[in-house]
Design a protein around this motif. Structure first.
Motif, PDB file in Angstrom:
ATOM      1  N   TYR A 211       7.453   2.310   0.100  1.00 30.07           N
ATOM      2  CA  TYR A 211       6.682   1.403   0.430  1.00 30.07           C
ATOM      3  C   TYR A 211       5.187   2.006   0.103  1.00 30.07           C
ATOM      4  N   TYR A 212       4.371   1.295  -0.712  1.00 30.67           N
ATOM      5  CA  TYR A 212       3.006   1.883  -0.771  1.00 30.67           C
ATOM      6  C   TYR A 212       1.736   0.793  -0.331  1.00 30.67           C
ATOM      7  N   CYS A 213       0.874   1.370  -0.016  1.00 34.01           N
ATOM      8  CA  CYS A 213      -0.441   0.772   0.565  1.00 34.01           C
ATOM      9  C   CYS A 213      -1.249   0.800  -0.827  1.00 34.01           C
ATOM     10  N   ALA A 214      -2.040  -0.158  -1.002  1.00 33.33           N
ATOM     11  CA  ALA A 214      -3.047  -0.234  -1.887  1.00 33.33           C
ATOM     12  C   ALA A 214      -4.285  -1.142  -1.460  1.00 33.33           C
ATOM     13  N   ALA A 215      -5.357  -0.676  -2.064  1.00 35.14           N
ATOM     14  CA  ALA A 215      -6.473  -1.533  -1.811  1.00 35.14           C
ATOM     15  C   ALA A 215      -7.637  -1.595  -3.223  1.00 35.14           C
ATOM     16  N   ASP A 216      -8.360  -2.642  -3.234  1.00 38.56           N
ATOM     17  CA  ASP A 216      -9.504  -2.657  -4.241  1.00 38.56           C
ATOM     18  C   ASP A 216     -10.037  -4.039  -3.983  1.00 38.56           C
ATOM     19  N   ILE A 217     -11.264  -4.381  -4.750  1.00 33.40           N
ATOM     20  CA  ILE A 217     -12.099  -5.019  -4.496  1.00 33.40           C
ATOM     21  C   ILE A 217     -11.627  -6.724  -4.261  1.00 33.40           C
ATOM     22  N   LYS A 218     -10.844  -6.899  -5.619  1.00 32.32           N
ATOM     23  CA  LYS A 218     -10.261  -8.198  -5.652  1.00 32.32           C
ATOM     24  C   LYS A 218      -8.785  -8.287  -5.133  1.00 32.32           C
ATOM     25  N   GLY A 219      -8.204  -7.210  -5.433  1.00 29.48           N
ATOM     26  CA  GLY A 219      -6.690  -7.326  -5.479  1.00 29.48           C
ATOM     27  C   GLY A 219      -6.012  -8.323  -6.127  1.00 29.48           C
ATOM     28  N   GLY A 220      -4.608  -8.569  -6.088  1.00 26.27           N
ATOM     29  CA  GLY A 220      -3.905  -9.233  -6.813  1.00 26.27           C
ATOM     30  C   GLY A 220      -2.368  -9.138  -6.558  1.00 26.27           C
ATOM     31  N   LEU A 221      -1.673  -9.531  -7.446  1.00 25.49           N
ATOM     32  CA  LEU A 221      -0.146  -9.211  -7.376  1.00 25.49           C
ATOM     33  C   LEU A 221       0.479  -8.113  -8.134  1.00 25.49           C
ATOM     34  N   ARG A 222      -0.588  -7.490  -9.288  1.00 24.00           N
ATOM     35  CA  ARG A 222      -0.011  -6.549 -10.080  1.00 24.00           C
ATOM     36  C   ARG A 222      -0.303  -5.173  -9.551  1.00 24.00           C
ATOM     37  N   PRO A 223       0.236  -4.271  -9.891  1.00 22.01           N
ATOM     38  CA  PRO A 223      -0.164  -2.867  -9.325  1.00 22.01           C
ATOM     39  C   PRO A 223      -1.449  -2.300 -10.361  1.00 22.01           C
ATOM     40  N   ASP A 224      -1.879  -2.843 -11.618  1.00 19.97           N
ATOM     41  CA  ASP A 224      -2.758  -2.495 -12.287  1.00 19.97           C
ATOM     42  C   ASP A 224      -4.000  -2.998 -11.607  1.00 19.97           C
ATOM     43  N   GLN A 225      -3.999  -3.861 -10.850  1.00 18.32           N
ATOM     44  CA  GLN A 225      -5.362  -4.503 -10.280  1.00 18.32           C
ATOM     45  C   GLN A 225      -5.749  -3.833  -9.037  1.00 18.32           C
ATOM     46  N   TYR A 226      -4.897  -2.582  -8.761  1.00 20.84           N
ATOM     47  CA  TYR A 226      -5.437  -1.757  -7.503  1.00 20.84           C
ATOM     48  C   TYR A 226      -6.005  -0.409  -8.140  1.00 20.84           C
ATOM     49  N   ASP A 227      -6.856  -0.030  -7.535  1.00 21.87           N
ATOM     50  CA  ASP A 227      -7.427   1.569  -7.933  1.00 21.87           C
ATOM     51  C   ASP A 227      -6.956   2.479  -6.962  1.00 21.87           C
ATOM     52  N   TYR A 228      -6.795   1.962  -5.510  1.00 27.60           N
ATOM     53  CA  TYR A 228      -6.416   3.004  -4.883  1.00 27.60           C
ATOM     54  C   TYR A 228      -5.311   2.687  -4.045  1.00 27.60           C
ATOM     55  N   TRP A 229      -4.490   4.158  -3.827  1.00 23.10           N
ATOM     56  CA  TRP A 229      -3.013   4.058  -3.441  1.00 23.10           C
ATOM     57  C   TRP A 229      -2.874   4.936  -2.592  1.00 23.10           C
ATOM     58  N   GLY A 230      -1.854   4.767  -1.271  1.00 19.45           N
ATOM     59  CA  GLY A 230      -1.510   5.888  -0.395  1.00 19.45           C
ATOM     60  C   GLY A 230      -0.402   6.405  -1.200  1.00 19.45           C
ATOM     61  N   ARG A 231       0.385   7.389  -0.429  1.00 10.02           N
ATOM     62  CA  ARG A 231       1.424   8.259  -1.362  1.00 10.02           C
ATOM     63  C   ARG A 231       2.953   7.477  -0.895  1.00 10.02           C
ATOM     64  N   GLY A 232       2.890   6.673  -0.128  1.00  7.00           N
ATOM     65  CA  GLY A 232       4.070   5.882   0.183  1.00  7.00           C
ATOM     66  C   GLY A 232       4.908   6.499   1.431  1.00  7.00           C
ATOM     67  N   THR A 233       5.525   5.617   1.902  1.00  5.24           N
ATOM     68  CA  THR A 233       6.395   5.970   3.156  1.00  5.24           C
ATOM     69  C   THR A 233       7.775   5.173   2.711  1.00  5.24           C
ATOM     70  N   GLN A 234       8.988   6.176   3.000  1.00  6.98           N
ATOM     71  CA  GLN A 234      10.210   5.456   2.601  1.00  6.98           C
ATOM     72  C   GLN A 234      10.768   4.698   3.665  1.00  6.98           C
ATOM     73  N   VAL A 235      11.501   3.567   3.302  1.00  7.60           N
ATOM     74  CA  VAL A 235      12.140   2.506   3.986  1.00  7.60           C
ATOM     75  C   VAL A 235      13.440   2.669   3.689  1.00  7.60           C
ATOM     76  N   THR A 236      14.596   2.938   4.602  1.00 12.83           N
ATOM     77  CA  THR A 236      16.044   2.807   4.188  1.00 12.83           C
ATOM     78  C   THR A 236      16.575   1.830   5.158  1.00 12.83           C
ATOM     79  N   VAL A 237      17.445   0.810   4.544  1.00 11.42           N
ATOM     80  CA  VAL A 237      18.050  -0.517   5.305  1.00 11.42           C
ATOM     81  C   VAL A 237      19.563   0.081   4.849  1.00 11.42           C
ATOM     82  N   ALA A 238      20.397   0.600   5.722  1.00  8.87           N
ATOM     83  CA  ALA A 238      21.957   0.932   5.709  1.00  8.87           C
ATOM     84  C   ALA A 238      22.567   0.967   6.945  1.00  8.87           C
ATOM     85  N   LEU A 239      23.913   0.747   6.862  1.00  5.47           N
ATOM     86  CA  LEU A 239      24.713   0.864   7.841  1.00  5.47           C
ATOM     87  C   LEU A 239      24.920   2.526   8.453  1.00  5.47           C
TER      88      LEU A 239
END
Length: 120
Positions: free
Chosen positions: A92-120
């Motif tokens: 899961y990645y956090c993103a920020a930008d002046i307008k935002g949107g639904l596409r990754p290319d609409q964001y200039d700033y990104w975090g490095r991500g954090t893993q989420v694992t859902v399993a038995l």
């Protein structure tokens, strides 16, 4: 220097809950939208949820609507994830930008991500 730092990832059983957090610093805009995306291996990065600067406007992908809640307090956003399923497993990645949107290319700033694992 812009930094987005995520935290809160981990492993959980199906039906469980996790809360992710992301704090932004150095973003060169007075106001900006923030969002969560997720990515599985080599698949394309998928938009999960986004929130306006004020926190009043929130949008969710259909796949998480009713289970995930995004909230915002200034430069910090959280993603409360309930009723998790194995299909929610991703980085899961956090993103920020002046307008935002639904596409990754609409964001200039990104975090490095954090893993989420859902399993038995």
């Amino acid at each position: 220097q812009v930094q987005l730092v995520e935290s809160g990832g981990g492993s959980v059983r199906p039906g469980g809950s996790l809360t992710l957090s992301c704090t932004a610093s150095g973003v060169p805009h007075r106001t900006y939208a923030m969002a969560w995306f997720r990515q599985v291996s080599s698949k394309r990065r998928e938009w999960v949820a986004s929130v306006s600067w004020s926190g009043n406007s929130k949008d969710y992908a259909n796949s998480v609507k009713g289970r995930f809640t995004i909230s915002r307090d200034g430069a910090k956003i959280t993603l409360q994830m309930n009723d998790l399923t194995p299909e929610d497993t991703a980085v899961y990645y956090c993103a920020a930008d002046i307008k935002g949107g639904l596409r990754p290319d609409q964001y200039d700033y990104w975090g490095r991500g954090t893993q989420v694992t859902v399993a038995l």
